[in-house]
Design a protein around this motif. Sequence first.
Motif, PDB file in Angstrom:
ATOM      1  N   ALA A 141       0.840  -1.204   0.000  1.00  0.00           N
ATOM      2  CA  ALA A 141       0.000   0.000   0.000  1.00  0.00           C
ATOM      3  C   ALA A 141       0.872   1.250   0.000  1.00  0.00           C
ATOM      4  CB  ALA A 141      -0.925  -0.002   1.216  1.00  0.00           C
ATOM      5  N   TRP A 142       1.968   1.211   0.769  1.00  0.00           N
ATOM      6  CA  TRP A 142       2.915   2.343   0.795  1.00  0.00           C
ATOM      7  C   TRP A 142       3.570   2.501  -0.570  1.00  0.00           C
ATOM      8  CZ3 TRP A 142       8.276   2.090   0.117  1.00  0.00           C
ATOM      9  CH2 TRP A 142       8.980   3.272   0.388  1.00  0.00           C
ATOM     10  N   GLN A 143       3.935   1.381  -1.186  1.00  0.00           N
ATOM     11  CA  GLN A 143       4.631   1.411  -2.470  1.00  0.00           C
ATOM     12  C   GLN A 143       3.737   1.938  -3.591  1.00  0.00           C
ATOM     13  OE1 GLN A 143       7.726   1.068  -2.889  1.00  0.00           O
ATOM     14  NE2 GLN A 143       8.354  -0.343  -4.499  1.00  0.00           N
ATOM     15  N   SER A 144       2.431   1.816  -3.448  1.00  0.00           N
ATOM     16  CA  SER A 144       1.514   2.250  -4.511  1.00  0.00           C
ATOM     17  C   SER A 144       0.680   3.468  -4.108  1.00  0.00           C
ATOM     18  CB  SER A 144       0.578   1.093  -4.885  1.00  0.00           C
ATOM     19  OG  SER A 144      -0.182   0.680  -3.764  1.00  0.00           O
ATOM     20  N   ARG A 145       1.024   4.121  -3.012  1.00  0.00           N
ATOM     21  CA  ARG A 145       0.226   5.252  -2.533  1.00  0.00           C
ATOM     22  C   ARG A 145       0.281   6.414  -3.530  1.00  0.00           C
ATOM     23  NH1 ARG A 145       5.274   5.923  -0.822  1.00  0.00           N
ATOM     24  NH2 ARG A 145       6.068   8.007  -0.257  1.00  0.00           N
ATOM     25  N   PRO A 146      -0.741   7.260  -3.589  1.00  0.00           N
ATOM     26  CA  PRO A 146      -0.716   8.435  -4.476  1.00  0.00           C
ATOM     27  C   PRO A 146       0.382   9.414  -4.064  1.00  0.00           C
ATOM     28  CG  PRO A 146      -2.946   7.952  -3.723  1.00  0.00           C
ATOM     29  CD  PRO A 146      -2.030   7.106  -2.894  1.00  0.00           C
ATOM     30  N   LEU A 147       0.977  10.056  -5.049  1.00  0.00           N
ATOM     31  CA  LEU A 147       2.048  11.020  -4.809  1.00  0.00           C
ATOM     32  C   LEU A 147       1.592  12.415  -5.210  1.00  0.00           C
ATOM     33  CD1 LEU A 147       5.064   8.950  -6.205  1.00  0.00           C
ATOM     34  CD2 LEU A 147       4.370   9.188  -3.805  1.00  0.00           C
ATOM     35  N   ASP A 148       2.373  13.417  -4.820  1.00  0.00           N
ATOM     36  CA  ASP A 148       2.063  14.792  -5.189  1.00  0.00           C
ATOM     37  C   ASP A 148       2.242  14.980  -6.698  1.00  0.00           C
ATOM     38  OD1 ASP A 148       1.647  15.259  -2.557  1.00  0.00           O
ATOM     39  OD2 ASP A 148       3.487  16.411  -2.206  1.00  0.00           O
ATOM     40  N   PRO A 149       1.523  15.921  -7.297  1.00  0.00           N
ATOM     41  CA  PRO A 149       1.657  16.125  -8.741  1.00  0.00           C
ATOM     42  C   PRO A 149       2.996  16.724  -9.160  1.00  0.00           C
ATOM     43  CG  PRO A 149       0.135  17.721  -7.793  1.00  0.00           C
ATOM     44  CD  PRO A 149       0.435  16.731  -6.722  1.00  0.00           C
ATOM     45  N   THR A 150       3.634  17.490  -8.257  1.00  0.00           N
ATOM     46  CA  THR A 150       4.886  18.162  -8.614  1.00  0.00           C
ATOM     47  C   THR A 150       5.928  17.948  -7.528  1.00  0.00           C
ATOM     48  OG1 THR A 150       3.673  19.885  -9.809  1.00  0.00           O
ATOM     49  CG2 THR A 150       5.957  20.366  -9.212  1.00  0.00           C
ATOM     50  N   TYR A 151       7.149  17.631  -7.956  1.00  0.00           N
ATOM     51  CA  TYR A 151       8.295  17.553  -7.040  1.00  0.00           C
ATOM     52  C   TYR A 151       9.396  18.460  -7.585  1.00  0.00           C
ATOM     53  CZ  TYR A 151       6.163  13.726  -4.511  1.00  0.00           C
ATOM     54  OH  TYR A 151       5.309  12.980  -3.741  1.00  0.00           O
ATOM     55  N   ALA A 152       9.944  19.264  -6.689  1.00  0.00           N
ATOM     56  CA  ALA A 152      11.007  20.174  -7.113  1.00  0.00           C
ATOM     57  C   ALA A 152      12.255  19.405  -7.506  1.00  0.00           C
ATOM     58  CB  ALA A 152      11.315  21.162  -5.981  1.00  0.00           C
ATOM     59  N   VAL A 153      12.647  18.440  -6.674  1.00  0.00           N
ATOM     60  CA  VAL A 153      13.844  17.638  -6.931  1.00  0.00           C
ATOM     61  C   VAL A 153      13.531  16.195  -6.551  1.00  0.00           C
ATOM     62  CG1 VAL A 153      16.311  17.333  -6.496  1.00  0.00           C
ATOM     63  CG2 VAL A 153      15.304  19.616  -6.330  1.00  0.00           C
ATOM     64  N   VAL A 154      14.011  15.260  -7.357  1.00  0.00           N
ATOM     65  CA  VAL A 154      13.941  13.838  -7.029  1.00  0.00           C
ATOM     66  C   VAL A 154      15.359  13.279  -7.067  1.00  0.00           C
ATOM     67  CG1 VAL A 154      13.167  11.562  -7.777  1.00  0.00           C
ATOM     68  CG2 VAL A 154      11.583  13.487  -7.832  1.00  0.00           C
ATOM     69  N   PHE A 155      15.790  12.673  -5.974  1.00  0.00           N
ATOM     70  CA  PHE A 155      17.104  12.042  -5.880  1.00  0.00           C
ATOM     71  C   PHE A 155      16.935  10.531  -6.026  1.00  0.00           C
ATOM     72  CE2 PHE A 155      17.253  15.874  -3.287  1.00  0.00           C
ATOM     73  CZ  PHE A 155      18.411  16.498  -3.738  1.00  0.00           C
ATOM     74  N   LEU A 156      17.820   9.905  -6.795  1.00  0.00           N
ATOM     75  CA  LEU A 156      17.793   8.456  -6.954  1.00  0.00           C
ATOM     76  C   LEU A 156      19.175   7.890  -6.658  1.00  0.00           C
ATOM     77  CD1 LEU A 156      15.769   9.357  -9.747  1.00  0.00           C
ATOM     78  CD2 LEU A 156      15.182   7.034  -9.051  1.00  0.00           C
ATOM     79  N   ASP A 157      19.182   6.837  -5.849  1.00  0.00           N
ATOM     80  CA  ASP A 157      20.435   6.153  -5.527  1.00  0.00           C
ATOM     81  C   ASP A 157      20.114   4.683  -5.329  1.00  0.00           C
ATOM     82  OD1 ASP A 157      23.159   6.039  -5.172  1.00  0.00           O
ATOM     83  OD2 ASP A 157      23.067   6.375  -3.013  1.00  0.00           O
ATOM     84  N   ALA A 158      21.149   3.840  -5.332  1.00  0.00           N
ATOM     85  CA  ALA A 158      20.913   2.402  -5.275  1.00  0.00           C
ATOM     86  C   ALA A 158      21.806   1.742  -4.239  1.00  0.00           C
ATOM     87  CB  ALA A 158      21.165   1.775  -6.641  1.00  0.00           C
ATOM     88  N   LEU A 159      21.334   0.621  -3.703  1.00  0.00           N
ATOM     89  CA  LEU A 159      22.178  -0.272  -2.920  1.00  0.00           C
ATOM     90  C   LEU A 159      22.041  -1.660  -3.517  1.00  0.00           C
ATOM     91  CD1 LEU A 159      20.424  -1.199   0.410  1.00  0.00           C
ATOM     92  CD2 LEU A 159      19.394   0.403  -1.154  1.00  0.00           C
ATOM     93  N   VAL A 160      23.113  -2.427  -3.502  1.00  0.00           N
ATOM     94  CA  VAL A 160      23.137  -3.732  -4.152  1.00  0.00           C
ATOM     95  C   VAL A 160      22.809  -4.810  -3.129  1.00  0.00           C
ATOM     96  CG1 VAL A 160      24.552  -5.399  -5.401  1.00  0.00           C
ATOM     97  CG2 VAL A 160      24.806  -2.957  -5.860  1.00  0.00           C
ATOM     98  N   VAL A 161      21.882  -5.692  -3.482  1.00  0.00           N
ATOM     99  CA  VAL A 161      21.501  -6.812  -2.626  1.00  0.00           C
ATOM    100  C   VAL A 161      21.563  -8.093  -3.444  1.00  0.00           C
ATOM    101  CG1 VAL A 161      20.028  -5.461  -1.089  1.00  0.00           C
ATOM    102  CG2 VAL A 161      19.063  -6.421  -3.177  1.00  0.00           C
TER     103      VAL A 161
END
Length: 443
Positions: free
Chosen positions: A162-182
């Motif tokens: 439910a958290w993973q599919s929750r509605p998000l805001d229409p606008t984001y000023a900045v989105v950061f993406l990073d990864a960890l390896v599993v």
Amino acid sequence: MPVRELIDDSVLDLLLEQSLDEAGQLRLTGEGSMLGELVKAVLERALEAELTAHLGYGRHEVGASKSSGNARNGRIGKTVQTGVGPVGLRVPRDRAGTFEPVLVPKRAGRVAGGLDDMIISLYAHGMSVRDVQHHLLQVYGTELSHESISNITDQVMAEARAWQSRPLDPTYAVVFLDALVVKVRDNNVVTNKPAYVAVGVDTDGHKHVLGIWLAKTPLDVATAGEGARFWASVMADLRNRGVRDILIACTDGLAGFEDAIHAAFPATTVQVCVVHLIRNALRPVARKDAAAVAKELKKVYTAPDADAALDALAVFAGTELGCKYPQAVKVFEDAWDRFTPYMAFTAPVRKLLYTTNGIESLNYQLRKVTKARGHFPSDDAVVKLLWLAIINIEDKRARERAANREKGTKNAFQPTRLVEGLRVSGWREALNELAIAYPGRIR
């Protein structure tokens, strides 16, 4: 009324005497412990009350059983696992066999209250299912099967989805993406997979973890895909959850990300993390020269504009160090189009875009709970643990900040959440500049 005033001293003395081990030490948990005996007494009392409500008359009421057509029929022994260890109960029965206890249901081997929360907390701190199993047996004397513990932790998957599919805001000023390896078992093979975490800064300057994504491994290859197709699916997920515009996407140079984000959000500016550029540029540099090269590179990323930065890079390329380490120059040249958007802003926005440390610090905490695992059996198991860890990290910081507010210490004004709801410092100045740079898009 305090419980102490309700319990006679003789009862407390007896509990204390029975709870001492051979060395005279007090046993609070485990079989036959003080808390175990109290839990036993409370549960048995509650079960008697449930049976009374079921039958419609109290114990020892003469003639009541004939009018009701049912009666008490002794007790049956049963051991249940609780948060304080195994507890042996005497569960009351009725003659008609229609009594279904609610507090301790039939065929239930444990009382969920407290024990389930304990298991989920241990799991969220990075303990494997077998580690949790050993810990419960060693400390509390509680013996649960591997399947039972897995089923308990699986209870949170519905909330995680439910958290993973929750509605998000229409606008984001900045989105950061990073990864960890599993390490994840996929297509019957254990493989290294990047688990990507996205943190978005909304138009009020608050950070939010937007989701966790793992790429699927195609049957004909050995590793999970990280290219344009994977990033296109991530961007589609964000759009399906309500995101309509992202002003700036800041990454560590992920392959295929730029084309994917422009396919979903054509007006988004893609910015590479400056700190990652510096790290990559310094990777081939000898340790004795690292400080000098870093000093020269600082002239590039602190230049007043893109033209001045290009001149500074050209000057460095012509120096002895630049000729010695041409790869350091090439790192900036290859990423120039994704580096220069940063140069169009002043200090408040540059500080926001300079590094993905905000999300990297979160990933550092997440790595601490994943490194103890040999591998995960599925992608869902990864999402489950990472989601629990994020909640656990935020709850831990919430308690720390709540204590600071009570003491009135430094930073007591800060919000309780580590990521969710944490406000970007200097947001007012950054917002004004972003509103000018992207007219009509940030509200």
